[in-house]
Write a protein that holds these residues in place. Structure first.
Motif, PDB file in Angstrom:
ATOM      1  N   LEU A 212       0.535 -17.521   5.365  1.00  0.00           N
ATOM      2  CA  LEU A 212       1.005 -18.504   4.382  1.00  0.00           C
ATOM      3  C   LEU A 212      -0.031 -18.771   3.291  1.00  0.00           C
ATOM      4  CD1 LEU A 212       2.680 -21.026   6.851  1.00  0.00           C
ATOM      5  CD2 LEU A 212       3.852 -19.482   5.260  1.00  0.00           C
ATOM      6  N   LEU A 213      -1.317 -18.680   3.641  1.00  0.00           N
ATOM      7  CA  LEU A 213      -2.384 -18.943   2.677  1.00  0.00           C
ATOM      8  C   LEU A 213      -2.618 -17.765   1.722  1.00  0.00           C
ATOM      9  CD1 LEU A 213      -4.936 -20.644   5.093  1.00  0.00           C
ATOM     10  CD2 LEU A 213      -3.726 -21.759   3.198  1.00  0.00           C
ATOM     11  N   ALA A 214      -2.344 -16.560   2.181  1.00  0.00           N
ATOM     12  CA  ALA A 214      -2.638 -15.363   1.381  1.00  0.00           C
ATOM     13  C   ALA A 214      -2.017 -15.399  -0.016  1.00  0.00           C
ATOM     14  CB  ALA A 214      -2.216 -14.103   2.141  1.00  0.00           C
ATOM     15  N   PRO A 215      -0.752 -15.787  -0.174  1.00  0.00           N
ATOM     16  CA  PRO A 215      -0.196 -15.832  -1.532  1.00  0.00           C
ATOM     17  C   PRO A 215      -0.919 -16.827  -2.456  1.00  0.00           C
ATOM     18  CG  PRO A 215       1.570 -15.884   0.088  1.00  0.00           C
ATOM     19  CD  PRO A 215       0.277 -16.040   0.839  1.00  0.00           C
ATOM     20  N   LEU A 216      -1.635 -17.779  -1.868  1.00  0.00           N
ATOM     21  CA  LEU A 216      -2.406 -18.737  -2.666  1.00  0.00           C
ATOM     22  C   LEU A 216      -3.810 -18.211  -2.959  1.00  0.00           C
ATOM     23  CD1 LEU A 216      -1.510 -22.117  -0.889  1.00  0.00           C
ATOM     24  CD2 LEU A 216      -0.402 -21.060  -2.872  1.00  0.00           C
ATOM     25  N   GLY A 217      -4.123 -17.027  -2.427  1.00  0.00           N
ATOM     26  CA  GLY A 217      -5.447 -16.453  -2.621  1.00  0.00           C
ATOM     27  C   GLY A 217      -6.503 -17.055  -1.708  1.00  0.00           C
ATOM     28  N   LEU A 218      -6.069 -17.650  -0.611  1.00  0.00           N
ATOM     29  CA  LEU A 218      -6.986 -18.297   0.324  1.00  0.00           C
ATOM     30  C   LEU A 218      -7.037 -17.578   1.659  1.00  0.00           C
ATOM     31  CD1 LEU A 218      -6.016 -22.050  -0.243  1.00  0.00           C
ATOM     32  CD2 LEU A 218      -8.053 -20.858  -1.096  1.00  0.00           C
TER      33      LEU A 218
ATOM     34  N   ALA B  99       4.840 -27.615   6.123  1.00  0.00           N
ATOM     35  CA  ALA B  99       5.808 -26.608   6.561  1.00  0.00           C
ATOM     36  C   ALA B  99       5.338 -25.919   7.839  1.00  0.00           C
ATOM     37  CB  ALA B  99       6.042 -25.574   5.454  1.00  0.00           C
ATOM     38  N   LEU B 100       4.045 -25.590   7.916  1.00  0.00           N
ATOM     39  CA  LEU B 100       3.510 -24.934   9.113  1.00  0.00           C
ATOM     40  C   LEU B 100       3.590 -25.859  10.318  1.00  0.00           C
ATOM     41  CD1 LEU B 100       2.139 -22.591  10.566  1.00  0.00           C
ATOM     42  CD2 LEU B 100      -0.061 -23.467   9.714  1.00  0.00           C
ATOM     43  N   ALA B 101       3.279 -27.127  10.130  1.00  0.00           N
ATOM     44  CA  ALA B 101       3.355 -28.080  11.239  1.00  0.00           C
ATOM     45  C   ALA B 101       4.794 -28.223  11.727  1.00  0.00           C
ATOM     46  CB  ALA B 101       2.795 -29.439  10.813  1.00  0.00           C
ATOM     47  N   GLU B 102       5.726 -28.331  10.787  1.00  0.00           N
ATOM     48  CA  GLU B 102       7.136 -28.451  11.176  1.00  0.00           C
ATOM     49  C   GLU B 102       7.607 -27.206  11.901  1.00  0.00           C
ATOM     50  OE1 GLU B 102       9.385 -29.624   7.721  1.00  0.00           O
ATOM     51  OE2 GLU B 102       8.259 -31.499   7.548  1.00  0.00           O
ATOM     52  N   GLU B 103       7.206 -26.044  11.426  1.00  0.00           N
ATOM     53  CA  GLU B 103       7.553 -24.787  12.074  1.00  0.00           C
ATOM     54  C   GLU B 103       6.975 -24.732  13.495  1.00  0.00           C
ATOM     55  OE1 GLU B 103       6.265 -20.164  11.347  1.00  0.00           O
ATOM     56  OE2 GLU B 103       6.659 -21.380   9.584  1.00  0.00           O
ATOM     57  N   THR B 104       5.747 -25.193  13.643  1.00  0.00           N
ATOM     58  CA  THR B 104       5.052 -25.134  14.925  1.00  0.00           C
ATOM     59  C   THR B 104       5.709 -26.008  15.989  1.00  0.00           C
ATOM     60  OG1 THR B 104       2.963 -24.660  13.779  1.00  0.00           O
ATOM     61  CG2 THR B 104       2.802 -25.438  16.047  1.00  0.00           C
TER      62      THR B 104
ATOM     63  N   GLY C 241      -9.709 -21.238   6.790  1.00  0.00           N
ATOM     64  CA  GLY C 241     -10.958 -21.986   6.697  1.00  0.00           C
ATOM     65  C   GLY C 241     -11.144 -22.578   5.313  1.00  0.00           C
ATOM     66  N   GLN C 242     -10.780 -21.811   4.297  1.00  0.00           N
ATOM     67  CA  GLN C 242     -10.931 -22.309   2.932  1.00  0.00           C
ATOM     68  C   GLN C 242     -10.009 -23.502   2.675  1.00  0.00           C
ATOM     69  OE1 GLN C 242     -10.222 -18.621   0.793  1.00  0.00           O
ATOM     70  NE2 GLN C 242     -12.407 -18.439   0.341  1.00  0.00           N
ATOM     71  N   GLU C 243      -8.834 -23.483   3.286  1.00  0.00           N
ATOM     72  CA  GLU C 243      -7.906 -24.599   3.090  1.00  0.00           C
ATOM     73  C   GLU C 243      -8.478 -25.884   3.674  1.00  0.00           C
ATOM     74  OE1 GLU C 243      -7.202 -23.913   7.296  1.00  0.00           O
ATOM     75  OE2 GLU C 243      -7.622 -22.557   5.644  1.00  0.00           O
ATOM     76  N   ALA C 244      -9.179 -25.773   4.797  1.00  0.00           N
ATOM     77  CA  ALA C 244      -9.783 -26.957   5.416  1.00  0.00           C
ATOM     78  C   ALA C 244     -10.851 -27.555   4.499  1.00  0.00           C
ATOM     79  CB  ALA C 244     -10.369 -26.603   6.771  1.00  0.00           C
ATOM     80  N   LEU C 245     -11.622 -26.704   3.853  1.00  0.00           N
ATOM     81  CA  LEU C 245     -12.645 -27.173   2.921  1.00  0.00           C
ATOM     82  C   LEU C 245     -11.992 -27.879   1.728  1.00  0.00           C
ATOM     83  CD1 LEU C 245     -15.864 -25.364   1.966  1.00  0.00           C
ATOM     84  CD2 LEU C 245     -14.513 -26.433   0.196  1.00  0.00           C
ATOM     85  N   LEU C 246     -10.943 -27.284   1.168  1.00  0.00           N
ATOM     86  CA  LEU C 246     -10.234 -27.907   0.051  1.00  0.00           C
ATOM     87  C   LEU C 246      -9.646 -29.256   0.450  1.00  0.00           C
ATOM     88  CD1 LEU C 246      -8.333 -24.822  -1.394  1.00  0.00           C
ATOM     89  CD2 LEU C 246     -10.190 -26.068  -2.522  1.00  0.00           C
ATOM     90  N   LEU C 247      -9.015 -29.305   1.620  1.00  0.00           N
ATOM     91  CA  LEU C 247      -8.398 -30.549   2.068  1.00  0.00           C
ATOM     92  C   LEU C 247      -9.441 -31.626   2.366  1.00  0.00           C
ATOM     93  CD1 LEU C 247      -5.551 -29.143   4.337  1.00  0.00           C
ATOM     94  CD2 LEU C 247      -5.338 -30.144   2.042  1.00  0.00           C
ATOM     95  N   GLU C 248     -10.581 -31.229   2.903  1.00  0.00           N
ATOM     96  CA  GLU C 248     -11.663 -32.191   3.166  1.00  0.00           C
ATOM     97  C   GLU C 248     -12.165 -32.792   1.854  1.00  0.00           C
ATOM     98  OE1 GLU C 248     -14.426 -34.507   5.297  1.00  0.00           O
ATOM     99  OE2 GLU C 248     -12.622 -33.465   5.955  1.00  0.00           O
ATOM    100  N   LEU C 249     -12.378 -31.953   0.857  1.00  0.00           N
ATOM    101  CA  LEU C 249     -12.824 -32.462  -0.444  1.00  0.00           C
ATOM    102  C   LEU C 249     -11.750 -33.337  -1.092  1.00  0.00           C
ATOM    103  CD1 LEU C 249     -14.626 -29.330  -1.927  1.00  0.00           C
ATOM    104  CD2 LEU C 249     -15.689 -31.457  -1.114  1.00  0.00           C
TER     105      LEU C 249
ATOM    106  N   LYS D 169      -1.280 -28.731   1.001  1.00  0.00           N
ATOM    107  CA  LYS D 169      -0.659 -29.835   1.739  1.00  0.00           C
ATOM    108  C   LYS D 169       0.808 -29.529   2.038  1.00  0.00           C
ATOM    109  CE  LYS D 169      -3.522 -33.528  -0.196  1.00  0.00           C
ATOM    110  NZ  LYS D 169      -3.500 -34.705  -1.099  1.00  0.00           N
ATOM    111  N   GLN D 170       1.510 -29.003   1.038  1.00  0.00           N
ATOM    112  CA  GLN D 170       2.921 -28.648   1.244  1.00  0.00           C
ATOM    113  C   GLN D 170       3.049 -27.544   2.294  1.00  0.00           C
ATOM    114  OE1 GLN D 170       4.491 -27.673  -2.617  1.00  0.00           O
ATOM    115  NE2 GLN D 170       4.252 -29.751  -3.383  1.00  0.00           N
ATOM    116  N   LEU D 171       2.205 -26.552   2.171  1.00  0.00           N
ATOM    117  CA  LEU D 171       2.202 -25.438   3.123  1.00  0.00           C
ATOM    118  C   LEU D 171       1.883 -25.944   4.533  1.00  0.00           C
ATOM    119  CD1 LEU D 171       0.561 -22.055   2.509  1.00  0.00           C
ATOM    120  CD2 LEU D 171      -0.139 -23.351   4.483  1.00  0.00           C
ATOM    121  N   TRP D 172       0.915 -26.859   4.635  1.00  0.00           N
ATOM    122  CA  TRP D 172       0.494 -27.406   5.932  1.00  0.00           C
ATOM    123  C   TRP D 172       1.626 -28.184   6.587  1.00  0.00           C
ATOM    124  CZ3 TRP D 172      -2.580 -24.148   6.922  1.00  0.00           C
ATOM    125  CH2 TRP D 172      -3.724 -24.263   7.679  1.00  0.00           C
TER     126      TRP D 172
END
Length: 161
Positions: A27-33, A112-117, A36-44, A107-110
């Motif tokens: 899911l992250l690949a189309p965003l170029g991520l 969707a992933l949580a709902e899918e999970t 781990g990188q998503e966690a850093l972005l979300l933390e910031l 955040k939107q992707l996250w």
């Protein structure tokens, strides 16, 4: 707990971890991520600018991993690093406008992933999962002394003595 029960539990946790990470990566690949990188972005996004060492602690990553992630995200224009005024050896990391927009997409992707999970689970179970999973994580966290989290009650559960 006997071996068969322990094996079933450990295998289920291992497979969930592997498959969740693989699904997140897809899911992250189309965003170029990368994972781990998503966690850093979300933390910031949650906390605002942080010193890299603080990011390392918050993310549970080794400092060289955070350094690599910040270099890649800086090269793509999603974050910027600047020397900390109090310590020129330390870098403060902050989101750029592009990084804030990307964090919103994550955040939107996250969601969707949580709902899918958790598809197919009762709402009460879903509500209890973060507490349960955090307790499991604490139980195997090598960064804290074993006794610090022994017999920690779950959410809404009384402490047993």
């Amino acid at each position: 707990m006997d071996f068969e029960q322990a094996d079933a539990l450990n295998q289920a946790i291992r497979l969930l971890s592997l498959r969740h990470r693989a699904r997140a990566a897809a899911l992250l690949a189309p965003l170029g991520l990368y994972p781990g990188q998503e966690a850093l972005l979300l933390e910031l996004d949650r906390t605002g600018p942080r010193i890299q060492a603080e990011l390392s602690e918050a993310l549970g990553c080794e400092p060289p991993s955070v350094t690599l992630m910040t270099r890649k995200l800086e090269a793509s224009g999603h974050i910027r690093r600047k020397p900390a005024p109090s310590d020129r050896r330390a870098s403060i990391v902050e989101l750029t406008d592009s990084g804030r927009a990307l964090a919103d997409q994550v955040k939107q992707l996250w969601c969707a992933l949580a709902e899918e999970t958790v598809t197919g689970l009762p709402a009460e179970t879903v509500a209890d999962l973060p507490g349960i999973l955090n307790t499991l994580t604490s139980n195997v966290d090598t960064r804290t002394p074993r006794h610090a989290h022994a017999r920690r009650p779950g959410p809404g559960k009384p402490t047993r003595r």
